[in-house]
Design an enzyme around this catalytic site. Structure first.
Site: not given
Ligand code: GNR
Ligand code: NI
Length: 180
Positions: A94-95, A137
């Site tokens: 995950c960013l 998301e």
């Protein structure tokens, strides 16, 4: 087009629930374009609006394989309308949890309804990486991160490492300011 700053954990903004979009207007389409630009630059295969501090139900995804033509998807108010009984384990990153990876179990295949960048209602069938990323998301829209699907032992290890990284970065910034 504009690059947006991606929020990293721990941050209370990543734990909030996002609100539905009323209609996809020009401003929403612009936000979707900026999110895609930010996602490609990161680089990542998906990005949710809460990760850039916008509590709206908007996600962008491009799960095209390396070398294949790009396949950007822009989704407002995504809903899973069907999910397979069969689940699969997939390694996720995950960013907002930089450099942390763990196996997560999710339904293998899904059917998703959403509003596209032209304010049109669409349905898509997803499997493989696309299915994983859309589900990842959509979790962000509920204030959920992939670490919320793993053991508390692994979650706490990851969150402790990220807290440490933030402390060090804060110290680095302070030193830079003082010596300027
Ligand atoms: O870039 C990303 N890669 C990824 C890999 C496996 C499962 C999910 C993802 S999503 C992630 C980008 C991101 O953090 N989106 O919210
Ligand atoms: Ni993420």
């Amino acid at each position: 087009m504009a690059l947006l700053e991606i929020i990293t954990a721990p941050d209370p903004r990543l734990k909030k629930k996002a609100q539905p979009v009323e209609r996809v207007d020009a401003a929403t389409a612009k936000l979707m374009a900026d999110m895609l630009e930010t996602m490609y630059e990161a680089p990542g295969v998906g990005l949710a609006a809460p990760q850039i501090g916008v509590l709206k139900r908007i996600i962008v995804v491009d799960a095209a394989r390396d070398g294949a033509p790009p396949n950007p998807l822009r989704m407002a108010n995504p809903e899973v309308i069907w999910a397979s009984e069969e689940t699969k384990l997939h390694e996720e990153g995950c960013l907002s949890l930089p450099e942390e990876y763990e196996q997560v179990e999710r339904p293998d295949k899904i059917k998703v309804r959403y509003i596209d960048e032209n304010n049109e209602l669409r349905t898509i069938d997803a499997d493989g990486l696309l299915s994983v990323v859309i589900q990842h998301e959509m979790d962000h829209l509920e204030g959920t991160l992939f670490v919320d699907h793993i053991s508390s032992l692994k979650r706490n290890m990851i969150l402790r490492r990220l807290t440490k990284v933030k402390k060090i970065e804060k110290g680095n910034k302070r030193h830079a300011l003082e010596s300027a």
